[in-house]
Every structure is written in structure tokens, then in C-alpha cells.
Design an enzyme around this catalytic site. Structure first.
Site, PDB file in Angstrom:
ATOM      1  N   CYS A 265      14.740  10.560  14.533  1.00  0.00           N
ATOM      2  CA  CYS A 265      13.466  10.236  13.886  1.00  0.00           C
ATOM      3  C   CYS A 265      13.227  11.155  12.695  1.00  0.00           C
ATOM      4  O   CYS A 265      13.644  12.306  12.693  1.00  0.00           O
ATOM      5  CB  CYS A 265      12.318  10.378  14.886  1.00  0.00           C
ATOM      6  SG  CYS A 265      12.434   9.240  16.267  1.00  0.00           S
TER       7      CYS A 265
ATOM      8  N   ARG B 279      15.390   2.624  21.475  1.00  0.00           N
ATOM      9  CA  ARG B 279      16.177   3.858  21.604  1.00  0.00           C
ATOM     10  C   ARG B 279      15.728   4.676  22.807  1.00  0.00           C
ATOM     11  O   ARG B 279      16.522   5.400  23.399  1.00  0.00           O
ATOM     12  CB  ARG B 279      16.037   4.728  20.341  1.00  0.00           C
ATOM     13  CG  ARG B 279      16.848   4.264  19.161  1.00  0.00           C
ATOM     14  CD  ARG B 279      16.785   5.288  18.037  1.00  0.00           C
ATOM     15  NE  ARG B 279      16.783   6.633  18.603  1.00  0.00           N
ATOM     16  CZ  ARG B 279      16.008   7.638  18.190  1.00  0.00           C
ATOM     17  NH1 ARG B 279      15.180   7.475  17.193  1.00  0.00           N
ATOM     18  NH2 ARG B 279      16.070   8.816  18.761  1.00  0.00           N
TER      19      ARG B 279
ATOM     20  N   ASP C 164       5.581  14.550  21.370  1.00  0.00           N
ATOM     21  CA  ASP C 164       6.067  13.172  21.551  1.00  0.00           C
ATOM     22  C   ASP C 164       5.010  12.249  22.163  1.00  0.00           C
ATOM     23  O   ASP C 164       5.255  11.056  22.346  1.00  0.00           O
ATOM     24  CB  ASP C 164       7.347  13.158  22.403  1.00  0.00           C
ATOM     25  CG  ASP C 164       8.501  13.842  21.685  1.00  0.00           C
ATOM     26  OD1 ASP C 164       8.406  14.033  20.465  1.00  0.00           O
ATOM     27  OD2 ASP C 164       9.492  14.198  22.359  1.00  0.00           O
TER      28      ASP C 164
ATOM     29  N   LYS D 186      14.775  10.346  28.789  1.00  0.00           N
ATOM     30  CA  LYS D 186      15.705  10.235  27.651  1.00  0.00           C
ATOM     31  C   LYS D 186      16.203  11.593  27.205  1.00  0.00           C
ATOM     32  O   LYS D 186      17.403  11.805  27.016  1.00  0.00           O
ATOM     33  CB  LYS D 186      15.018   9.528  26.471  1.00  0.00           C
ATOM     34  CG  LYS D 186      15.754   9.708  25.144  1.00  0.00           C
ATOM     35  CD  LYS D 186      15.040   9.053  23.986  1.00  0.00           C
ATOM     36  CE  LYS D 186      14.274   9.952  23.072  1.00  0.00           C
ATOM     37  NZ  LYS D 186      14.948  10.787  22.133  1.00  0.00           N
ATOM     38  N   ASN D 187      15.289  12.521  26.986  1.00  0.00           N
ATOM     39  CA  ASN D 187      15.712  13.784  26.373  1.00  0.00           C
ATOM     40  C   ASN D 187      16.483  14.691  27.337  1.00  0.00           C
ATOM     41  O   ASN D 187      17.190  15.589  26.898  1.00  0.00           O
ATOM     42  CB  ASN D 187      14.513  14.499  25.739  1.00  0.00           C
ATOM     43  CG  ASN D 187      14.068  13.771  24.471  1.00  0.00           C
ATOM     44  OD1 ASN D 187      14.803  12.929  23.937  1.00  0.00           O
ATOM     45  ND2 ASN D 187      12.865  14.060  23.998  1.00  0.00           N
TER      46      ASN D 187
ATOM     47  N   ARG E 115      14.466  18.685   9.339  1.00  0.00           N
ATOM     48  CA  ARG E 115      14.837  19.038  10.709  1.00  0.00           C
ATOM     49  C   ARG E 115      16.011  20.017  10.628  1.00  0.00           C
ATOM     50  O   ARG E 115      17.168  19.645  10.786  1.00  0.00           O
ATOM     51  CB  ARG E 115      15.177  17.790  11.531  1.00  0.00           C
ATOM     52  CG  ARG E 115      13.957  16.909  11.764  1.00  0.00           C
ATOM     53  CD  ARG E 115      14.224  15.740  12.690  1.00  0.00           C
ATOM     54  NE  ARG E 115      14.283  16.114  14.095  1.00  0.00           N
ATOM     55  CZ  ARG E 115      14.300  15.241  15.100  1.00  0.00           C
ATOM     56  NH1 ARG E 115      14.246  13.959  14.867  1.00  0.00           N
ATOM     57  NH2 ARG E 115      14.362  15.662  16.355  1.00  0.00           N
TER      58      ARG E 115
HETATM   59  N1  EPU Z   1      13.489  24.085  14.091  1.00  0.00           N
HETATM   60  C1  EPU Z   1      13.928  25.011  13.174  1.00  0.00           C
HETATM   61  N2  EPU Z   1      15.251  25.370  13.200  1.00  0.00           N
HETATM   62  C2  EPU Z   1      16.126  24.836  14.086  1.00  0.00           C
HETATM   63  C3  EPU Z   1      15.677  23.901  15.022  1.00  0.00           C
HETATM   64  C4  EPU Z   1      14.337  23.529  14.998  1.00  0.00           C
HETATM   65  O1  EPU Z   1      13.159  25.512  12.365  1.00  0.00           O
HETATM   66  O2  EPU Z   1      17.308  25.216  14.050  1.00  0.00           O
HETATM   67  C5  EPU Z   1      12.061  23.691  14.096  1.00  0.00           C
HETATM   68  C6  EPU Z   1      11.866  22.209  13.781  1.00  0.00           C
HETATM   69  O3  EPU Z   1      11.840  21.966  12.393  1.00  0.00           O
HETATM   70  C7  EPU Z   1      10.538  21.933  14.458  1.00  0.00           C
HETATM   71  C8  EPU Z   1      10.557  22.871  15.674  1.00  0.00           C
HETATM   72  O4  EPU Z   1      11.550  23.853  15.392  1.00  0.00           O
HETATM   73  O5  EPU Z   1       9.488  22.287  13.617  1.00  0.00           O
HETATM   74  C9  EPU Z   1      10.887  22.226  16.997  1.00  0.00           C
HETATM   75  O6  EPU Z   1      12.100  21.488  16.905  1.00  0.00           O
HETATM   76  P1  EPU Z   1      13.031  21.262  18.194  1.00  0.00           P
HETATM   77  O7  EPU Z   1      14.346  21.870  17.915  1.00  0.00           O
HETATM   78  O8  EPU Z   1      12.286  21.698  19.406  1.00  0.00           O
HETATM   79  O9  EPU Z   1      13.172  19.682  18.225  1.00  0.00           O
HETATM   80  P2  EPU Z   1      14.482  18.833  18.544  1.00  0.00           P
HETATM   81  O10 EPU Z   1      15.292  19.515  19.569  1.00  0.00           O
HETATM   82  O11 EPU Z   1      15.132  18.389  17.296  1.00  0.00           O
HETATM   83  C10 EPU Z   1      13.456  17.572  20.582  1.00  0.00           C
HETATM   84  C11 EPU Z   1      13.252  16.159  20.996  1.00  0.00           C
HETATM   85  C12 EPU Z   1      12.141  15.540  20.156  1.00  0.00           C
HETATM   86  C13 EPU Z   1      10.867  16.366  20.320  1.00  0.00           C
HETATM   87  C14 EPU Z   1      11.135  17.851  20.011  1.00  0.00           C
HETATM   88  C15 EPU Z   1       9.956  18.745  20.314  1.00  0.00           C
HETATM   89  C16 EPU Z   1      15.435  15.467  21.762  1.00  0.00           C
HETATM   90  C17 EPU Z   1      16.663  14.666  21.515  1.00  0.00           C
HETATM   91  N3  EPU Z   1      14.500  15.424  20.818  1.00  0.00           N
HETATM   92  O12 EPU Z   1      13.821  17.543  19.210  1.00  0.00           O
HETATM   93  O13 EPU Z   1      11.923  14.276  20.733  1.00  0.00           O
HETATM   94  O14 EPU Z   1       9.885  15.918  19.414  1.00  0.00           O
HETATM   95  O15 EPU Z   1      12.245  18.313  20.797  1.00  0.00           O
HETATM   96  O16 EPU Z   1       9.561  18.632  21.646  1.00  0.00           O
HETATM   97  O17 EPU Z   1      15.294  16.102  22.804  1.00  0.00           O
HETATM   98  C18 EPU Z   1      11.396  11.995  20.798  1.00  0.00           C
HETATM   99  O18 EPU Z   1      11.862  11.938  21.952  1.00  0.00           O
HETATM  100  O19 EPU Z   1      10.700  11.074  20.294  1.00  0.00           O
HETATM  101  C19 EPU Z   1      11.641  13.177  19.976  1.00  0.00           C
HETATM  102  C20 EPU Z   1      11.537  13.177  18.675  1.00  0.00           C
END
Ligand code: EPU
Length: 422
Positions: free
Chosen positions: A113, A395, A303, A18-19, A118
Site C-alpha cells: 500500500c 489482498r 490499519d 494476514k500480517n 516507506r
Molecule cells: N519506518 C522507517 N524505517 C524503516 C521501517 C519503517 O522509518 O526501516 C517507519 C515507516 O515509515 C512508518 C513506521 O516506521 O512510519 C512504521 O512502519 P512499519 O515498519 O511498522 O510498517 P510495515 O512493517 O511496513 C506493517 C504492516 C502494515 C501496518 C504497519 C504498522 C505488514 C505486511 N504490514 O507495515 O499493514 O500498517 O506494519 O502497523 O505487516 C495493512 O495490513 O493494511 C498494512 C498496511
């Protein structure tokens, strides 16, 4: 509706990630040609993304349920409809992709989620490093640049989303971009491989430093998405939790090593084939309590944190789970407690005292992986578990109930909820 107690047995084929899919689909916006994507998971987030691309005037052709051809030559808008983008997190990648293509984007804040705040400050920082101005003051997020040029990006936190957005924005920018403290998840490598296949010049994906030499000459091609690490991990834990014996096909065992390591530590048997993994529990197994921390790759995936906690609820002794990525990813614990689990949450730590068994109850899928944890808990429990809000699970998991039924799980979808995509 799940009637628990059956040991899972047999073989399951893992779907595309998915990701990775939700990063590769917007990446097609950078290509003025046909991209054929194979091993695309048949899940709600992917369908949603394809709808968003179609709304932007892309030509999307389904070859079969896991293969599409996408032609973005006619895309002429950098303003996707908020009705769709607000429903998923991956829509944030439209920022980088549209900026890369048009030097402009205008999007609604992404959904996804709920794990506490975020933020997107690191995404914005990377766009600014490439010469864009970003404004978030009027409910929308807009970005624009006269001309995108390569730059140096140093992330303050390891972030998957901002690393992907930085790659998408930099691929066609003038000159060299260097991303430091980059995330290293398998789907980041997959995105880079996809783009390189289409003519991009990205080196170092999967390490802390990614170097991108901008090029405008991307071309079409065919690319197969990697298997889903988290779907595979979910079935591995489900096999262990039901004391079963399951072979998972179409996996990359290297991506699963940390999950295997924790299962083995708990007393579960795991063996690796070339593109398969077998997980089983022997009759006389003495399970052992474990401690684990969810961390960025190659750490234990956040995850998979809820699913592993579901397994630990019936392992004798006190186990602990530390959440090292998200502010608040233990909301599902209350649902496990309704099933008799003995768990205490102290900030980012969950302390799990193993009980003899879980008891079926009416519970809710709070989010995608919390939903997967509830399925595992339901399969382990005595009696019947009713899980509501399963649209979260749809999803991200392809045919989840069918796959569990094929392994002997007693699981049934009893109510189909209307959705704008249906
Ligand atoms: N963060 C910041 N600033 C930013 C971006 C992130 O402080 O600008 C922080 C977040 O608050 C968090 C950490 O950095 O504490 C990591 O966030 P990340 O950006 O890595 O997460 P994401 O890209 O929003 C993706 C996956 C999530 C998965 C996370 C961590 C996708 C679409 N989503 O989210 O997947 O938990 O990476 O591996 O790729 C899931 O598939 O169930 C899911 C939630």
C-alpha cells in the site's frame, strides 16, 4: 456494488491474520523440514507468497484452503522473482529469511500500500548489526555476510517490518541478538511462537526487548496462525456503523481491547466471550463524538484508522483522528467526501464533522484498509455505492463479500478482474 441501509446481524468467523501469515511463510525458509501451517487466510497476499516460495523450489502442498504443508529443504536460490515480490510489502521479509538461511539475499524493492515514503533503513541497520553488508545502489537490494553473528539492534523508530526481519535474520545466527525498541504487535508474538515451536530460542516478543539465542537446529512441526485483529476490528466497526448486532467468533478479545474501548466511548455496546466478541447498537443510543490517535501496538491500530473514520462520519459533533504511524494515510478521505462526509485533513489530523447520513456514490478502494472503509461507508449509506479497485481488498480479507452477505449486507461482486494469480 453495495445497497446500503441493512443492519448487520448474526455471526461471523474471523480468518487467520494476514500480517502474521506473511511473516510466518518466509520463516519456513529457515526450516529444512515440513512446516504445516493452519488457519492460513485464503487471501491474495498469501497465495502470492506461496507462489514465491514455490518459485524458490519449496514444495507447497495445500491440505485444504486454510492449511498448507511447506517443505523448504530443496530451496536453492536467494533471488526471488521481482514480478511477484514487487506486488506486496510482506515480500520484504524474504530479506531476513534468505539472509538467515543463505547469508545472502538479492530482492527487488517491495510493493504494498502507498502511504507516502516507506523507508527500509531500519531493516538494513539490523542486518548490518548481524554482520551483513547491504547494497541498494543498483535498483535491487542485496545483502551478504561471511557468517551471521548475533548483535545488538536498537531501532530508531518502532517498526513492525524491521523487527520481523531482524528476528528472521537472527534466529539461526551464531550467538545472542538483542533487539531494543522492538514493535509489539500480536503478529510479532505469533512469528516468535511459530519459530520457537520449530526449535528457535526467542524470548520477550510482545515487549520492547527481544532476545534471540541463535540455533541451527530448527525442525518441522504444526502451527496455527492467530485470528486477524484487523479483520475482526473491521467487522466490529461495520456492526456499529450499520447499527447492527454481530457476534465475531475465532478472535482473541485481548487484541481487540483498544478497538472495543473506542467503540464503547462512542456509545456502542461491546461484550467479550472467551474467543468471541459481540458488538451491537441499542435502539435509543445517543452516539458520542470521539478523538483517537493511531499508534503502534498496544495503541489504536493504524490499519483500523480508515474504518473508524468511516463510522465517525455520521456521529453527531466533531471527532478527530490523528495518524501517528504513516506519513500519508488520509487519501481515502476524498472518497468518503464523495459520499457526503464532512472531513477536513490538516497534516496528520482528520477533523470529522458528523453528517446525518452518507449517500451512495462511485468510489475507489485506494488501498487495502481504505477499501474496507469504503465497504463500511457503503453499508451505512442511503442508496447504491460502487467500489472499484477492490483487488486491494482481496489482498487481505478472506471472502469479504460472502461474510457481509451472511450478516445481511446487500453487497455483490459485479466484475471479476483478471489477476496473474488466477
Ligand atoms: N519506518 C522507517 N524505517 C524503516 C521501517 C519503517 O522509518 O526501516 C517507519 C515507516 O515509515 C512508518 C513506521 O516506521 O512510519 C512504521 O512502519 P512499519 O515498519 O511498522 O510498517 P510495515 O512493517 O511496513 C506493517 C504492516 C502494515 C501496518 C504497519 C504498522 C505488514 C505486511 N504490514 O507495515 O499493514 O500498517 O506494519 O502497523 O505487516 C495493512 O495490513 O493494511 C498494512 C498496511
Amino acid at each position: 456494488m453495495i445497497r446500503g441501509g441493512n443492519k448487520l446481524h448474526g455471526e461471523v468467523t474471523i480468518s487467520g491474520a494476514k500480517n502474521a501469515a506473511v511473516a510466518i511463510l518466509p520463516a519456513c525458509l529457515l526450516v529444512n523440514d515440513i512446516c504445516r501451517i493452519e488457519n492460513l487466510p485464503d487471501i491474495k497476499d498469501v497465495k502470492l507468497f506461496l507462489k514465491i516460495l514455490e518459485q524458490l523450489n519449496a514444495d507447497v502442498k495445500y491440505i485444504d484452503k486454510n492449511t498448507v504443508e511447506i517443505d523448504c529443504s530443496n530451496v536453492d536460490s536467494y533471488k526471488p522473482s521481482g514480478d511477484l515480490t514487487r506486488k506486496m510489502r510482506g515480500s520484504s521479509y524474504l530479506m531476513g529469511a534468505l539472509l538467515g538461511r543463505f547469508s545472502h539475499f538479492c530482492v527487488d524493492p517491495p510493493g504494498g500500500c502507498d502511504f507516502g515514503t516507506r523507508p527500509i533503513d531500519q531493516h538494513i541497520k539490523s542486518f548490518e548489526a548481524l554482520g551483513a553488508e547491504v547494497d541498494t545502489s543498483r535498483g535491487m537490494i542485496t545483502g551478504s555476510a561471511d557468517k551471521l553473528r548475533g548483535g545488538n539492534i536498537f531501532f530508531d523508530v518502532v517498526t513492525v517490518g524491521a523487527t520481523i526481519n531482524a528476528i528472521l535474520a537472527a534466529v539461526c545466527a551464531d550467538g545472542m541478538t538483542i533487539i531494543d525498541n522492538a514493535a509489539k504487535e500480536p503478529h510479532i508474538v505469533d512469528l516468535a511462537n511459530f519459530l520457537n515451536n520449530m526449535g528457535a530460542n526467542i524470548r520477550g516478543a510482545g515487549t520492547d526487548t527481544i532476545k534471540i539465542k541463535g540455533t541451527k537446529d530448527l525442525h518441522g512441526g504444526t502451527y496455527a496462525i492467530i485470528p486477524d485483529q484487523i479483520e475482526a476490528g473491521t467487522f466490529m466497526v461495520a456492526a456499529a456503523a450499520t447499527r447492527g448486532d454481530v457476534i465475531l467468533n475465532n478472535v482473541i478479545p485481548r487484541h481487540l481491547e483498544i478497538i472495543s474501548a473506542k467503540l464503547i466511548e462512542a456509545g456502542v455496546k461491546v461484550s467479550e466471550g472467551e474467543d468471541s466478541v459481540r458488538v451491537w447498537v441499542e435502539e435509543d443510543t445517543k452516539f458520542r463524538r470521539i478523538n483517537f490517535s493511531a499508534l503502534p501496538y498496544p495503541g489504536f491500530p493504524t490499519d483500523m484508522q480508515p474504518q473508524l473514520v468511516a463510522l465517525l462520519t455520521t456521529i453527531p459533533g466533531t471527532s478527530t483522528a490523528r495518524e501517528g504511524v504513516w506519513e500519508n494515510r488520509f487519501r481515502y478521505v476524498n472518497e468518503l467526501k464523495r459520499m457526503g462526509a464532512n472531513i477536513r485533513v490538516e497534516g496528520k489530523l482528520a477533523i470529522i464533522d458528523g453528517v446525518d447520513k452518507l449517500i451512495g456514490a462511485q468510489v475507489k478502494a485506494n488501498d487495502l484498509r481504505a477499501g474496507a472503509a469504503m465497504i463500511i461507508a457503503g453499508l451505512m449509506a442511503d442508496g447504491t455505492t460502487e467500489i472499484t479497485d477492490i483487488y486491494h481488498i482481496d489482498r487481505g480479507y478472506e471472502n469479504f463479500e460472502e461474510k457481509f452477505v451472511n450478516l445481511g449486507g446487500d453487497i455483490q461482486r459485479v466484475q471479476v478482474v483478471d489477476d496473474i494469480l488466477d
